[in-house]
Design a protein around this motif. Structure first.
Motif, PDB file in Angstrom:
ATOM      1  N   SER A   1     -14.108  39.378   2.472  1.00 35.13           N
ATOM      2  CA  SER A   1     -12.781  38.763   2.557  1.00 35.13           C
ATOM      3  C   SER A   1     -12.848  37.251   2.393  1.00 35.13           C
ATOM      4  O   SER A   1     -12.020  36.651   1.697  1.00 35.13           O
ATOM      5  CB  SER A   1     -12.119  39.106   3.898  1.00 35.13           C
ATOM      6  OG  SER A   1     -11.905  40.481   4.006  1.00 35.13           O
ATOM      7  N   GLU A   2     -13.827  36.636   3.039  1.00 37.26           N
ATOM      8  CA  GLU A   2     -13.932  35.174   2.966  1.00 37.26           C
ATOM      9  C   GLU A   2     -14.187  34.717   1.534  1.00 37.26           C
ATOM     10  O   GLU A   2     -13.584  33.762   1.056  1.00 37.26           O
ATOM     11  CB  GLU A   2     -15.073  34.712   3.889  1.00 37.26           C
ATOM     12  CG  GLU A   2     -15.183  33.207   4.004  1.00 37.26           C
ATOM     13  CD  GLU A   2     -16.246  32.779   5.001  1.00 37.26           C
ATOM     14  OE1 GLU A   2     -16.678  31.607   4.927  1.00 37.26           O
ATOM     15  OE2 GLU A   2     -16.650  33.608   5.839  1.00 37.26           O
TER      16      GLU A   2
ATOM     17  N   LEU B   1      -7.343  42.585   1.907  1.00 36.69           N
ATOM     18  CA  LEU B   1      -6.922  41.622   2.924  1.00 36.69           C
ATOM     19  C   LEU B   1      -5.889  42.239   3.867  1.00 36.69           C
ATOM     20  O   LEU B   1      -5.897  41.972   5.066  1.00 36.69           O
ATOM     21  CB  LEU B   1      -6.355  40.371   2.252  1.00 36.69           C
ATOM     22  CG  LEU B   1      -7.385  39.539   1.463  1.00 36.69           C
ATOM     23  CD1 LEU B   1      -6.686  38.530   0.556  1.00 36.69           C
ATOM     24  CD2 LEU B   1      -8.331  38.818   2.415  1.00 36.69           C
ATOM     25  N   LEU B   2      -5.005  43.070   3.317  1.00 33.50           N
ATOM     26  CA  LEU B   2      -4.010  43.745   4.153  1.00 33.50           C
ATOM     27  C   LEU B   2      -4.696  44.694   5.126  1.00 33.50           C
ATOM     28  O   LEU B   2      -4.362  44.731   6.322  1.00 33.50           O
ATOM     29  CB  LEU B   2      -3.024  44.511   3.258  1.00 33.50           C
ATOM     30  CG  LEU B   2      -1.874  45.244   3.950  1.00 33.50           C
ATOM     31  CD1 LEU B   2      -0.985  44.277   4.717  1.00 33.50           C
ATOM     32  CD2 LEU B   2      -1.051  46.034   2.943  1.00 33.50           C
ATOM     33  N   ASN B   3      -5.681  45.463   4.637  1.00 39.26           N
ATOM     34  CA  ASN B   3      -6.407  46.392   5.503  1.00 39.26           C
ATOM     35  C   ASN B   3      -7.184  45.657   6.588  1.00 39.26           C
ATOM     36  O   ASN B   3      -7.408  46.199   7.676  1.00 39.26           O
ATOM     37  CB  ASN B   3      -7.356  47.256   4.675  1.00 39.26           C
ATOM     38  CG  ASN B   3      -6.621  48.256   3.801  1.00 39.26           C
ATOM     39  OD1 ASN B   3      -5.499  48.655   4.113  1.00 39.26           O
ATOM     40  ND2 ASN B   3      -7.228  48.650   2.702  1.00 39.26           N
TER      41      ASN B   3
ATOM     42  N   ASP C   1      -5.207  40.473   7.518  1.00 36.20           N
ATOM     43  CA  ASP C   1      -4.891  39.091   7.134  1.00 36.20           C
ATOM     44  C   ASP C   1      -3.641  39.131   6.252  1.00 36.20           C
ATOM     45  O   ASP C   1      -3.713  39.077   5.024  1.00 36.20           O
ATOM     46  CB  ASP C   1      -6.067  38.464   6.389  1.00 36.20           C
ATOM     47  CG  ASP C   1      -5.953  36.954   6.288  1.00 36.20           C
ATOM     48  OD1 ASP C   1      -4.838  36.432   6.504  1.00 36.20           O
ATOM     49  OD2 ASP C   1      -6.959  36.287   5.989  1.00 36.20           O
ATOM     50  N   TYR C   2      -2.467  39.205   6.899  1.00 38.08           N
ATOM     51  CA  TYR C   2      -1.231  39.483   6.174  1.00 38.08           C
ATOM     52  C   TYR C   2      -0.806  38.323   5.277  1.00 38.08           C
ATOM     53  O   TYR C   2      -0.351  38.541   4.149  1.00 38.08           O
ATOM     54  CB  TYR C   2      -0.120  39.822   7.169  1.00 38.08           C
ATOM     55  CG  TYR C   2      -0.521  40.876   8.163  1.00 38.08           C
ATOM     56  CD1 TYR C   2      -1.163  42.039   7.749  1.00 38.08           C
ATOM     57  CD2 TYR C   2      -0.291  40.706   9.522  1.00 38.08           C
ATOM     58  CE1 TYR C   2      -1.554  43.008   8.655  1.00 38.08           C
ATOM     59  CE2 TYR C   2      -0.682  41.671  10.446  1.00 38.08           C
ATOM     60  CZ  TYR C   2      -1.319  42.812  10.005  1.00 38.08           C
ATOM     61  OH  TYR C   2      -1.716  43.755  10.903  1.00 38.08           O
TER      62      TYR C   2
ATOM     63  N   ARG D   1      -0.384  36.077  -0.364  1.00 37.30           N
ATOM     64  CA  ARG D   1      -0.765  35.105  -1.401  1.00 37.30           C
ATOM     65  C   ARG D   1      -1.435  35.810  -2.580  1.00 37.30           C
ATOM     66  O   ARG D   1      -1.215  35.447  -3.743  1.00 37.30           O
ATOM     67  CB  ARG D   1      -1.715  34.059  -0.813  1.00 37.30           C
ATOM     68  CG  ARG D   1      -1.066  33.090   0.157  1.00 37.30           C
ATOM     69  CD  ARG D   1      -2.053  32.045   0.632  1.00 37.30           C
ATOM     70  NE  ARG D   1      -2.481  31.173  -0.456  1.00 37.30           N
ATOM     71  CZ  ARG D   1      -3.456  30.265  -0.348  1.00 37.30           C
ATOM     72  NH1 ARG D   1      -4.103  30.127   0.806  1.00 37.30           N
ATOM     73  NH2 ARG D   1      -3.779  29.504  -1.376  1.00 37.30           N
ATOM     74  N   ALA D   2      -2.245  36.828  -2.280  1.00 38.78           N
ATOM     75  CA  ALA D   2      -2.900  37.576  -3.355  1.00 38.78           C
ATOM     76  C   ALA D   2      -1.876  38.368  -4.167  1.00 38.78           C
ATOM     77  O   ALA D   2      -1.900  38.344  -5.406  1.00 38.78           O
ATOM     78  CB  ALA D   2      -3.956  38.502  -2.768  1.00 38.78           C
ATOM     79  N   TYR D   3      -0.957  39.041  -3.490  1.00 35.23           N
ATOM     80  CA  TYR D   3       0.037  39.849  -4.197  1.00 35.23           C
ATOM     81  C   TYR D   3       0.913  38.984  -5.105  1.00 35.23           C
ATOM     82  O   TYR D   3       1.386  39.451  -6.145  1.00 35.23           O
ATOM     83  CB  TYR D   3       0.908  40.614  -3.205  1.00 35.23           C
ATOM     84  CG  TYR D   3       0.194  41.741  -2.495  1.00 35.23           C
ATOM     85  CD1 TYR D   3      -0.679  42.577  -3.184  1.00 35.23           C
ATOM     86  CD2 TYR D   3       0.401  41.985  -1.137  1.00 35.23           C
ATOM     87  CE1 TYR D   3      -1.336  43.615  -2.531  1.00 35.23           C
ATOM     88  CE2 TYR D   3      -0.249  43.019  -0.485  1.00 35.23           C
ATOM     89  CZ  TYR D   3      -1.118  43.829  -1.176  1.00 35.23           C
ATOM     90  OH  TYR D   3      -1.766  44.850  -0.541  1.00 35.23           O
ATOM     91  N   ARG D   4       1.130  37.720  -4.721  1.00 33.22           N
ATOM     92  CA  ARG D   4       1.952  36.855  -5.567  1.00 33.22           C
ATOM     93  C   ARG D   4       1.274  36.523  -6.899  1.00 33.22           C
ATOM     94  O   ARG D   4       1.941  36.101  -7.842  1.00 33.22           O
ATOM     95  CB  ARG D   4       2.278  35.552  -4.817  1.00 33.22           C
ATOM     96  CG  ARG D   4       3.242  35.750  -3.658  1.00 33.22           C
ATOM     97  CD  ARG D   4       3.751  34.414  -3.138  1.00 33.22           C
ATOM     98  NE  ARG D   4       4.410  34.581  -1.850  1.00 33.22           N
ATOM     99  CZ  ARG D   4       3.879  34.241  -0.691  1.00 33.22           C
ATOM    100  NH1 ARG D   4       2.670  33.684  -0.648  1.00 33.22           N
ATOM    101  NH2 ARG D   4       4.535  34.421   0.433  1.00 33.22           N
ATOM    102  N   LEU D   5      -0.033  36.687  -6.968  1.00 31.31           N
ATOM    103  CA  LEU D   5      -0.755  36.450  -8.224  1.00 31.31           C
ATOM    104  C   LEU D   5      -0.745  37.690  -9.126  1.00 31.31           C
ATOM    105  O   LEU D   5      -1.219  37.615 -10.260  1.00 31.31           O
ATOM    106  CB  LEU D   5      -2.201  36.037  -7.945  1.00 31.31           C
ATOM    107  CG  LEU D   5      -2.391  34.619  -7.392  1.00 31.31           C
ATOM    108  CD1 LEU D   5      -3.817  34.419  -6.909  1.00 31.31           C
ATOM    109  CD2 LEU D   5      -2.044  33.589  -8.460  1.00 31.31           C
ATOM    110  N   ALA D   6      -0.240  38.808  -8.618  1.00 30.96           N
ATOM    111  CA  ALA D   6      -0.165  40.036  -9.416  1.00 30.96           C
ATOM    112  C   ALA D   6       1.235  40.136 -10.014  1.00 30.96           C
ATOM    113  O   ALA D   6       2.220  40.225  -9.289  1.00 30.96           O
ATOM    114  CB  ALA D   6      -0.461  41.251  -8.539  1.00 30.96           C
TER     115      ALA D   6
END
Length: 381
Positions: free
Chosen positions: A13-14, A47-49, A52-53, A58-63
């Motif tokens: 994750s890091e 990250l969701l699992n 780290d919501y 932030r990751a989903y916004r790049l998809a």
């Protein structure tokens, strides 16, 4: 991008966050936006699992949603094909070869995008779930509503979005909104697997508003229409609980007894037995209540409900004016479960018992043990 994929495969994750969020992706120029979208989607899931919501969001916004991704990918491919068809006189053979390889890769990605099912509703549901778990209910509602009300999406996914939308309204304690959403879902997709769950949320909303009779009607409808559903033990328990709140205690007892008879191995069995015993207590039938609670005490020695059972037994003894035994029961609870949420109430009950026994100095000491954090009890003490 390849490093990001490797980090995702190793569930680091890091490292995922460092690559994903510290890289200047230059989205307007980079050709591999499809690779980035799917890498970001996978990273967001991890990250969701991991809980780290905010990072997941932030990751989903790049998809990119599928329609936008197809449009952007087509723009890049057309521009690249024009460069290949009319190369610059200053282009080297290496440049031309690179463009051809890139065009072949983008064409393959484009074909894959055209053939694959639309992942967009799944992306919205994931992001909405991250918002929900982060208690950002307005954003979660917007995304779930978007999926639920989009007829081009699959009915199963739309039904899941309706259900999560209802859950979000419940978490936000918007009970009227939760009921409206659930009823809209049930009217549109009555055979969806999640429709009974949505109907249960309607009952939950009525109960939260203390409209117990209406909650009972909904729960009866559920139990009649879906008698063998996996959630049936919870529905029966909740029905019995609402009967208790309505002070219809014989109906409550019959419902809870039925739940125990039909589902003796349910994870709720101990809770159901407790309220079955309490239904006697509320009628001041202390003998039957005590018999049932003592039996439950023996069954729950290793169960989290055990301190609650001890507390209720002490109450019954106090109601029977068996003060010495009630005092011993509260002492046992306080000594063995000093961190349990019932301990402040047990201290207050201990003070009441000692007052009834005429031991006022000891009663004062017991009342002084009630902590200020238990505000209502502290005022009483």
């Amino acid at each position: 991008l390849r490093e990001l994929q490797i980090a995702a495969e190793s569930n680091s994750s890091e490292r995922i966050c460092a690559i994903l969020f510290d890289t200047d992706w230059q989205l307007s120029a980079m050709p591999d936006i499809a690779v980035l979208s799917f890498a970001a989607l996978n990273a967001g899931d991890q990250l969701l699992n991991n809980g780290d919501y905010n990072a997941a969001l932030r990751a989903y916004r790049l998809a990119l949603p599928r329609a936008i991704l197809r449009h952007k990918q087509r723009e890049r491919l057309n521009a690249l094909q024009q460069q290949i068809a009319a190369p610059s006189p200053f282009s080297s053979s290496i440049d031309n070869s690179h463009r051809q390889q890139l065009a072949a890769r983008l064409t393959q990605q484009m074909e894959h995008l055209e053939q694959m099912p639309d992942y967009t509703p799944g992306l919205y549901l994931r992001a909405g779930h991250a918002y929900l778990l982060g208690q950002r209910f307005r954003e979660a509602t917007m995304l779930f509503r978007k999926v639920a009300r989009s007829p081009e999406f699959e009915p199963q996914l739309r039904g899941e979005a309706y259900y999560r939308w209802t859950v979000t309204r419940c978490e936000a304690e918007d009970w009227a909104g939760a009921r409206a959403c659930a009823q809209l879902f049930i009217s549109e997709q009555p055979r969806h697997p999640l429709a009974p769950n949505a109907l249960f949320l309607v009952a939950h909303a009525y109960q939260a508003e203390r409209r117990f009779a209406e909650a009972v009607q909904v729960l009866q409808q559920l139990i009649t229409n879906f008698p063998d559903a996996p959630q049936a033990p919870r529905w029966l328990f909740t029905l019995g609980y609402n009967y208790c709140l309505l002070e219809q205690l014989p109906q409550a007892r019959a419902t809870l007894a039925s739940a125990l008879e039909r589902f003796p191995d349910s994870v709720l069995a101990e809770q159901i037995e407790l309220w079955h015993a309490l239904s006697y207590f509320f009628e001041r039938d202390y003998r039957n209540s005590l018999d049932a609670l003592r039996a439950l005490q023996q069954k729950t020695t290793q169960h989290p409900l055990h301190p609650e059972v001890l507390f209720r037994i002490a109450h019954v003894y106090y109601a029977q004016r068996d003060y010495q035994t009630a005092l011993q029961s509260t002492k046992r609870l306080i000594r063995r479960f000093s961190e349990h949420p019932r301990v402040p109430e047990a201290q207050a009950l201990r003070g009441d018992i000692l007052m009834a026994m005429g031991e006022l100095d000891r009663a004062i000491q017991a009342f002084r043990q009630v902590p200020p954090e238990a505000a209502r009890l502290y005022d009483y003490a």
